[in-house]
Design an enzyme around this catalytic site. Sequence first.
Site, PDB file in Angstrom:
ATOM      1  CE  LYS A   1      16.006 -11.720  -4.825  1.00 36.55           C
ATOM      2  NZ  LYS A   1      16.360 -11.648  -3.455  1.00 36.55           N
TER       3      LYS A   1
ATOM      4  CD  GLU B   1      18.630 -13.526  -1.567  1.00 37.52           C
ATOM      5  OE1 GLU B   1      17.839 -14.002  -0.739  1.00 37.52           O
ATOM      6  OE2 GLU B   1      18.378 -12.486  -2.210  1.00 37.52           O
TER       7      GLU B   1
ATOM      8  CD1 TRP C   1      -0.003  -6.221  -2.543  1.00 33.62           C
ATOM      9  CD2 TRP C   1      -0.271  -6.806  -0.394  1.00 33.62           C
ATOM     10  NE1 TRP C   1       0.499  -7.494  -2.371  1.00 33.62           N
ATOM     11  CE2 TRP C   1       0.354  -7.873  -1.075  1.00 33.62           C
ATOM     12  CE3 TRP C   1      -0.532  -6.943   0.963  1.00 33.62           C
ATOM     13  CZ2 TRP C   1       0.703  -9.056  -0.442  1.00 33.62           C
ATOM     14  CZ3 TRP C   1      -0.175  -8.122   1.595  1.00 33.62           C
ATOM     15  CH2 TRP C   1       0.429  -9.162   0.889  1.00 33.62           C
TER      16      TRP C   1
ATOM     17  CG  HIS D   1      19.401 -37.878   3.251  1.00 30.26           C
ATOM     18  ND1 HIS D   1      19.629 -39.096   3.848  1.00 30.26           N
ATOM     19  CD2 HIS D   1      20.596 -37.234   3.246  1.00 30.26           C
ATOM     20  CE1 HIS D   1      20.910 -39.178   4.219  1.00 30.26           C
ATOM     21  NE2 HIS D   1      21.514 -38.066   3.853  1.00 30.26           N
TER      22      HIS D   1
ATOM     23  CB  CYS E   1      -0.940   0.090   1.186  1.00 28.26           C
ATOM     24  SG  CYS E   1      -2.093  -1.256   1.336  1.00 28.26           S
TER      25      CYS E   1
ATOM     26  CG  ASN F   1      -0.531   2.493   3.525  1.00 27.06           C
ATOM     27  OD1 ASN F   1      -1.443   2.513   2.720  1.00 27.06           O
ATOM     28  ND2 ASN F   1       0.654   3.016   3.309  1.00 27.06           N
ATOM     29  N   GLY F   2      -2.157  -0.551   6.509  1.00 31.01           N
ATOM     30  CA  GLY F   2      -2.125  -1.270   7.783  1.00 31.01           C
ATOM     31  C   GLY F   2      -3.383  -2.100   7.959  1.00 31.01           C
TER      32      GLY F   2
ATOM     33  CE  LYS G   1      12.535  -3.096  -1.840  1.00 35.25           C
ATOM     34  NZ  LYS G   1      13.475  -4.196  -2.148  1.00 35.25           N
TER      35      LYS G   1
ATOM     36  NE  ARG H   1       4.578   1.700   0.353  1.00 35.55           N
ATOM     37  CZ  ARG H   1       5.129   1.730   1.557  1.00 35.55           C
ATOM     38  NH1 ARG H   1       6.391   2.098   1.684  1.00 35.55           N
ATOM     39  NH2 ARG H   1       4.446   1.402   2.622  1.00 35.55           N
TER      40      ARG H   1
ATOM     41  CD  GLU I   1      11.943 -12.038  -4.692  1.00 37.30           C
ATOM     42  OE1 GLU I   1      11.038 -11.481  -4.066  1.00 37.30           O
ATOM     43  OE2 GLU I   1      13.135 -11.953  -4.351  1.00 37.30           O
TER      44      GLU I   1
HETATM   45  O1  M6R Z   1      12.466  -4.883   4.205  1.00 36.58           O
HETATM   46  P1  M6R Z   1      12.928  -6.215   4.707  1.00 36.58           P
HETATM   47  O2  M6R Z   1      14.372  -6.471   4.401  1.00 36.58           O
HETATM   48  O3  M6R Z   1      12.640  -6.441   6.157  1.00 36.58           O
HETATM   49  O4  M6R Z   1      12.090  -7.267   3.884  1.00 36.58           O
HETATM   50  C1  M6R Z   1      12.193  -8.626   4.161  1.00 36.58           C
HETATM   51  C2  M6R Z   1      11.642  -9.465   3.029  1.00 36.58           C
HETATM   52  O5  M6R Z   1      10.298  -9.170   2.813  1.00 36.58           O
HETATM   53  C3  M6R Z   1      12.414  -9.233   1.722  1.00 36.58           C
HETATM   54  O6  M6R Z   1      13.777  -9.467   1.893  1.00 36.58           O
HETATM   55  C4  M6R Z   1      11.886 -10.147   0.615  1.00 36.58           C
HETATM   56  O7  M6R Z   1      12.159 -11.480   0.900  1.00 36.58           O
HETATM   57  C5  M6R Z   1      12.507  -9.726  -0.715  1.00 36.58           C
HETATM   58  N1  M6R Z   1      11.490  -9.238  -1.585  1.00 36.58           N
HETATM   59  C6  M6R Z   1      13.161 -10.829  -1.450  1.00 36.58           C
HETATM   60  O8  M6R Z   1      13.761 -10.369  -2.610  1.00 36.58           O
END
Ligand code: M6R
Length: 607
Positions: free
Chosen positions: A484, A480, A73, A503, A2, A99-100, A602, A27, A487
């Site tokens: 990437k 990681e 959102w 396993h 949002c 927002n929230g 975001k 966001r 997502e």
């Molecule tokens: O703002 P933050 O680092 O706390 O966010 C944590 C996760 O939401 C963030 O790292 C998310 O996993 C990323 N979009 C991944 O690329």
Amino acid sequence: MCGIAGYIGSREAVPIVMDQLKRLEYRGYDSAGVAALDGDVTIVKSEGKLRSLQDLLSVDSPSGSVAIAHTRWATHGGPTTRNAHPHADQLGRIVVAHNGIIENYADLRRSLMDDGCTFASETDTEVLPHLIRRHYQGCIVTALREALRRVRGSYALTVVCADEPDLILAARHDSPLVIGLAEGESFLASDIPALLPYTRSVLILEDGDLALIRRGSVSLIRTADGSPIHRDPVQVDWDATSAEKGGFEHFMLKDIFEQPETLRTALRGRWTDAGLNLTETGLAAAAAAAIRRIYLVGCGTAYHAGLVVASTWERRLRVPVTVEVASEFRYREPAIDDTTLVVLISQSGETADTLAALRLASAAGARTQAVVNVVGSTLSREADGVLYTQAGPEICVASTKAYTAQVASLSLLGLWLAELRGQIGDAELHRIGDALQVLPSQVAELLQQAPAIEAAAAELERFHDFFFVGRGLDYAVAQEGALKLKEISYRHSEALAAGEMKHGTLALVTPEVVAIAVATQEALREKLQSNIREVTARGAQIFGVVPPDCGELAELCRWRIEVPRTEPELAPVLAIVPLQLLAYYVARIAGCEIDQPRNLAKSVTVE
Ligand code: M6R
């Protein structure tokens, strides 16, 4: 997650707030709306992307020099036009964007309906304009304060009232909001990049603040008791263009290519010829010596940054170092006392679970240390100490430069703790320090392999199952890398400790899957090589992230990217770069919406 925008001045407000919303797109959102004040309030809303709202506005845009706007959102109620913000009271004169989450919205809704209110949406937010109306007796500030006294939950919200047309109200509790000040006009936004084209003078709202925003001036009061607050604006020195794409096709690619610079910035002034200096963290010798246990806590990519450093920290500091996902940590009653250090890692500093973990740790008496990117974020303000990662605004939902800056900053923090506790000698400290200093140029060197990675991506794009494997720190990188790829390209990708393949997961390995092998840890290379053989024997093809001259392993790889040699504990900073590029190119070739992947946001400011 949002976005809120607002403008009050002398110009036409709607184009300005629409431009602000555009700058908040990163966001994540699924509907949008705008409300403009010109005697009455006119609201225009649309589901989908901002261009749908823009299409409506280009046919008939409300005019006026005061407007608020919102990208939503969905949480309560589907992503429909009806549920898009802003929402109005029944007279259509008090309008709110929020927002929230209003946690007690069901009770409030019932009570308002008993009073005869009819609701136009399924949202939690809509209780707010009705509640404010219930308390409105000619003063919108008092009515908002009365309403907020009855609300439980998190909010950043903005309110306009047609009967008090020279005022925008904004209030914050657990969700970010910033105000921009300029000559004769004021701006409101969820995040600083939306203010930068208009002003650099920024007032950051804190929890419990209520802002009365007028043309070029703002007064702050405490929501709870109405008492005045004095706070000076800060001057933001980010270049406005640094929040934009700077010639790259996507923000993600720009962020990836910025990493040599962001790493230099993360190290600047902290590792110098005179040695290491992290006094800014507030961590001094006595506090460091008292530490008996450490938790590294974050979500998603930030959690993965913790995974990378944990074993190195534990080996040097000789105390247990545990890495935890914040959403688990906060509910499991971890062992914490005043000898515990809890390090909270976050790009935004607004992630709800990470903030909850911080508060839990503080309440249990731990020392809390934020490793965070966004200056002035809630995490940075509430932790006992802060180490800013200094990666600059990260716009793409997928985190890249924030991650490498987190790993570099955490590496420095680990060295700092070891130095304060007398657990690292000069020779070792300087060896790692020297390696840190060449990381930026090594990343730049790796980025030159982008064309080779793009070519590999063109062949890999047809695959839909990817297993990322590694051992030790390479397993942390694999996690990681898998995140990437999944997502942004929507490919199934899964990370495994290479020794775990046999396993269970080996059952899934066929010529239709790809294994991404991360192999920077020399001491584990032979073991990994055997695991890779088991995969190739089942027909899977290998994309390897490997050191130069890696012999037999090189022969097993169908595609191979060589990573310059460094200290083993720093290799993850290099190894992730080809995986970021691979994810980017696969997604681009597949035609995915890279900077705003579906279903993601975001900044995850709700649980
Ligand atoms: O703002 P933050 O680092 O706390 O966010 C944590 C996760 O939401 C963030 O790292 C998310 O996993 C990323 N979009 C991944 O690329």
